[in-house]
Design an enzyme around this catalytic site. Structure first.
Site, mmCIF file in Angstrom:
data_model
loop_
_atom_site.group_PDB
_atom_site.id
_atom_site.type_symbol
_atom_site.label_atom_id
_atom_site.label_comp_id
_atom_site.label_asym_id
_atom_site.label_seq_id
_atom_site.Cartn_x
_atom_site.Cartn_y
_atom_site.Cartn_z
ATOM 1 N N LYS A 124 0.832 -1.205 0.000
ATOM 2 C CA LYS A 124 0.000 0.000 0.000
ATOM 3 C C LYS A 124 0.866 1.255 0.000
ATOM 4 C CE LYS A 124 -2.007 1.833 3.632
ATOM 5 N NZ LYS A 124 -2.867 2.098 4.808
ATOM 6 N N ASP A 142 -6.785 1.188 1.139
ATOM 7 C CA ASP A 142 -6.829 1.288 2.592
ATOM 8 C C ASP A 142 -8.219 0.872 3.074
ATOM 9 O OD1 ASP A 142 -8.481 3.405 1.934
ATOM 10 O OD2 ASP A 142 -7.399 4.895 3.113
#
Length: 214
Positions: A124, A142
């Site tokens: 991420k 997220d």
């Protein structure tokens, strides 16, 4: 989990997002690729606002890997001790800074694999850096994107990786660069976890979420 929305519905959703906010921006303050890596690494299990408050003074004295090493771990901790897990994050920042100095000439690499090899940098984080700094259409999933993707049908998936793939596969190419920013902002401020603000949602009529609030 909602069913995957059709191409035309998704195009309409992102057309509306674009009309409302043509150039969405990430909310983490940074001055270069290195400070962006540090900010994103610090943001795990912390708010962007909290990270920005901590890094405002930090980045004035340590905006390169070498300056961070010169500051030292204890000096870094003094700046970031208001952030959750600050001791482990400080260790990771020092380690990644040393690797950048010793293996990359002080420059931040711009491949996902190289970024993910840095301590404290996961997929991420790597995707955020690739997208925000190098304008590469990487999708950083997220909790907000995961929730919105599954509630709405924009990008349903059982795991973060599945949602990331669904975004890449289903959102039209001309919206890919800003897709994760539009989705993060919508999930953070409108499609919130406990009581989504459905009456104010600009894609309410296109969303498959069955428990819409009035």
């Amino acid at each position: 989990m909602a069913k995957q929305l059709s191409y035309h519905t998704i195009r309409e959703i992102f057309t509306r997002f674009h009309t409302a906010e043509p150039e969405p921006k990430g909310e983490l303050d940074h001055v270069n690729a290195y400070t962006l890596v540090v900010a994103v690494a610090l943001s795990a299990q912390a708010t962007d606002a909290g990270v920005n408050k901590a890094t405002a003074a930090l980045f004035k004295v340590a905006d390169t890997p070498q300056k961070m090493l010169d500051l030292g771990e204890e000096g870094l901790i003094e700046h970031i001790k208001t952030i959750g897990l600050f001791r482990q994050k400080a260790k990771n920042v020092m380690k990644l800074s040393r690797i950048l100095v010793e293996d990359y000439g002080g420059e931040v690499p711009n491949s996902r694999a190289a970024l993910q090899s840095l301590p404290g940098v996961g997929r991420k984080t790597a995707n955020v850096v690739l997208n925000m700094w190098w304008q590469y259409p990487a999708q950083a999933v997220d909790t907000h994107i995961f929730r919105l993707g599954n509630r709405s049908g924009i990008a349903p998936g059982k795991t973060v990786d599945h949602v990331e793939r669904a975004i890449e596969d289903n959102i039209p190419a001309d919206f890919q660069l800003h897709a994760h920013h539009w989705m993060i902002l919508h999930g953070r401020y409108t499609c919130v976890a406990r009581k989504p603000k459905c009456p104010a949602c600009l894609i309410r009529d296109l969303c498959q979420y069955e428990e819409k609030t009035e």
